[in-house]
Design an enzyme around this catalytic site. Structure first.
Site, PDB file in Angstrom:
ATOM      1  N   GLY A  99       0.903  -1.074   0.460  1.00  0.00           N
ATOM      2  CA  GLY A  99      -0.269   0.249  -0.012  1.00  0.00           C
ATOM      3  C   GLY A  99       0.593   1.260  -0.075  1.00  0.00           C
ATOM      4  N   ALA A 100       2.175   0.703  -1.072  1.00  0.00           N
ATOM      5  CA  ALA A 100       3.239   1.963  -0.183  1.00  0.00           C
ATOM      6  C   ALA A 100       2.804   3.639  -1.776  1.00  0.00           C
ATOM      7  CB  ALA A 100       4.585   2.243  -0.847  1.00  0.00           C
ATOM      8  N   SER A 101       2.163   3.314  -2.449  1.00  0.00           N
ATOM      9  CA  SER A 101       1.321   4.633  -3.740  1.00  0.00           C
ATOM     10  C   SER A 101       1.364   5.630  -2.789  1.00  0.00           C
ATOM     11  CB  SER A 101       0.524   3.730  -4.633  1.00  0.00           C
ATOM     12  OG  SER A 101      -0.815   3.668  -4.303  1.00  0.00           O
ATOM     13  N   ARG A 102       0.020   6.059  -1.616  1.00  0.00           N
ATOM     14  CA  ARG A 102      -0.126   7.266  -1.278  1.00  0.00           C
ATOM     15  C   ARG A 102      -0.172   7.108  -0.209  1.00  0.00           C
ATOM     16  NH1 ARG A 102      -4.363   3.832  -3.774  1.00  0.00           N
ATOM     17  NH2 ARG A 102      -4.279   5.811  -5.736  1.00  0.00           N
ATOM     18  N   GLY A 117       1.474   4.395   3.959  1.00  0.00           N
ATOM     19  CA  GLY A 117       3.046   3.920   2.862  1.00  0.00           C
ATOM     20  C   GLY A 117       3.896   4.231   2.115  1.00  0.00           C
ATOM     21  N   LYS A 163      -1.838  -1.929  -4.969  1.00  0.00           N
ATOM     22  CA  LYS A 163      -2.722  -2.012  -6.685  1.00  0.00           C
ATOM     23  C   LYS A 163      -2.803  -1.261  -7.348  1.00  0.00           C
ATOM     24  CE  LYS A 163      -6.418  -2.802  -4.057  1.00  0.00           C
ATOM     25  NZ  LYS A 163      -7.991  -2.782  -3.910  1.00  0.00           N
ATOM     26  N   TYR A 197     -14.492  -4.691  11.028  1.00  0.00           N
ATOM     27  CA  TYR A 197     -13.413  -4.137  10.913  1.00  0.00           C
ATOM     28  C   TYR A 197     -12.116  -4.072  11.854  1.00  0.00           C
ATOM     29  CZ  TYR A 197      -9.645  -0.804  11.019  1.00  0.00           C
ATOM     30  OH  TYR A 197      -9.046   0.525  10.722  1.00  0.00           O
ATOM     31  N   LYS A 202      -8.229  -5.842  11.662  1.00  0.00           N
ATOM     32  CA  LYS A 202      -7.124  -5.178  12.155  1.00  0.00           C
ATOM     33  C   LYS A 202      -6.371  -5.534  13.516  1.00  0.00           C
ATOM     34  CE  LYS A 202      -5.608  -2.128  11.081  1.00  0.00           C
ATOM     35  NZ  LYS A 202      -5.147  -1.830  10.068  1.00  0.00           N
TER      36      LYS A 202
END
Length: 438
Positions: A17-20, A23, A42, A168, A172
């Site tokens: 999840g490092a695109s935004r 992350g 993704k 949820y 987590k």
């Protein structure tokens, strides 16, 4: 802010999840040391609403001084994780650090959460974290750095953290249970820790969940990036910890936390899962003037209503409804609300609210601040409802008379909210006008 020390120079971080968001912030912090970053996320093509792709993130990482390997990875797909790890080992020679950041969220109750969303949260959060860890561990065990960091909360078994979003919370806590198990299983070989924010963090997810202005109640992702950097530069013996960002940074000597705020000086919204006593958390939120913000929920259509004074009232479609004369504090409150509604209030609010009350005078009530001159009464309005609020009739009267803050009611579990939270916040502002007349 925490200064870089260069300790991560040449290290390879695999970040999901490092695109935004969080992350990417952790990736950029490590990149300043000259680290290698595997962007496992993704988004390969620009999203219609969310910022950034794995490729734009790669450009930012390399501009910051790091080396980047963008990989399309949905953590729900085991083979995609395997392929990305193989590419990382081939390009950088190994993996030193895994950050399990990718996560899915739906803050909805049991009956409002479809199986598809349950599966998404369980497979992305718990299963995805487990798989990424399992696949990276053979390489991490060869590293002198050897860290796994999960962005997940301390396990707080107070039922308040389950009752409003059970699926949820389970998903987590599954990430956090990976920390408990793997920290012991690989003690001495790989450090495994969790990191969680003290306050809400401004991300795209928060924008989607929150109403207008929610960012002012948040800190920037920089605080989690600094805390993560601090953890990842510690020795392997630092393991099995559930770290809160602010606490760790205070221990590291950071004193000025205004630099992390989106709006320095503005009250901050505490994050979930941290206080054993939910009333303590609610009081903190009230003292800070902050409000929790969610959007998810369902809209309801129904077709009858009546006035709080027992008279027939014309609805938005011109129909009359049956007259029943309710008695007591709730009816009196709605009668006063009806008298306080003005065209200005309707024009500025534009929301329809349904109240599901329990106890004395329990039942369904509504406030229509969207149609014509507005109305309030018992029953369900013949229009779509924007916000549903569930609470006891006694707490309802206290809330509208100013004796119970909506924030405290929500966080202590006395008030449940479904629907458009931006409109719920508008009603909270309207309560100030109503309470002066109650």
């Amino acid at each position: 802010m925490l200064p870089n020390t260069g300790k991560l120079a040449g290290c390879t971080l695999f970040i999901t999840g490092a695109s935004r968001g969080i992350g990417k912030a952790i990736a950029l912090k490590a990149a300043k040391d000259g680290a290698n970053i595997v962007i496992a996320a993704k988004t390969g093509e620009p999203h219609r609403t969310l910022p950034g792709t794995i490729y734009t993130a790669a450009e930012e990482i390399e501009a910051a001084g790091g080396k980047a390997l963008p990989c399309i990875v949905n953590v729900r797909e085991e083979q995609q994780i395997v392929d990305a790890v193989e590419k990382a080992v081939q390009k950088f020679g190994g993996i030193d650090i895994l950050v399990n950041n990718a996560s899915a969220i739906s803050l909805t109750g049991t009956l409002e959460t479809p199986a598809k969303k349950v599966d998404l949260m369980m497979s992305a959060n718990t299963r995805g974290t487990y798989l990424a860890s399992k696949i990276c561990l053979p390489h991490l065990r060869k590293s002198n750095i050897a860290h796994i960091l999960n962005i997940s909360p301390p396990i707080n078994l107070n039922p308040i953290w389950f009752k409003n979003h059970c699926a949820y919370t389970i998903s987590k806590y599954g990430m956090s249970m990976c920390v408990l198990g793997m920290a012991e299983e690989f003690r001495g070989e790989v450090a495994v820790n969790a990191l969680w924010p003290q306050t809400a963090i401004h991300t795209s997810a928060m924008d989607m969940l929150g109403g207008a202005g929610v960012e002012q109640q948040c800190r920037k992702t920089d605080i989690l990036a600094d805390a993560a950097y601090c953890i990842l530069t510690k020795p392997k013996s630092f393991t099995g910890n559930f770290v809160i960002d602010e606490n760790l940074l205070r221990e590291e000597g950071i004193k000025n936390f205004d630099v992390y705020a989106v709006s320095p000086g503005h009250p901050l919204l505490p994050d979930f899962f941290l206080d054993v006593d939910p009333n303590t958390l609610a009081m903190k939120m009230e003292a800070h003037g902050a409000s929790p913000v969610f959007r998810e929920g369902k809209k309801i259509e129904s077709a009858k209503h009546e006035g709080p004074d027992g008279a027939k009232h014309e609805g938005p479609d011109g129909a009359e409804s049956a007259a029943v004369k309710p008695l007591g504090p709730v009816a009196e409150t709605f009668k006063i609300i009806q008298g306080a509604i003005s065209e200005d209030v309707v024009r500025s609010t534009q929301g329809v609210y349904l109240f599901e009350l329990s106890g004395d005078e329990g039942g369904t009530w509504y406030i229509d601040l969207k149609n014509k001159a507005g109305s309030a009464g018992i029953g369900e309005p013949p229009v779509k409802v924007d916000v549903v609020m569930s609470m006891s009739s006694g707490d309802f009267v206290k809330m509208f008379s100013g004796k119970l803050k909506p924030t405290m009611a929500f966080m202590s579990g006395k008030l449940k909210i479904k629907g458009n939270m931006a409109l719920a916040m508008k009603l909270e502002k309207m309560m100030t006008q109503f309470s002066s007349k109650l």
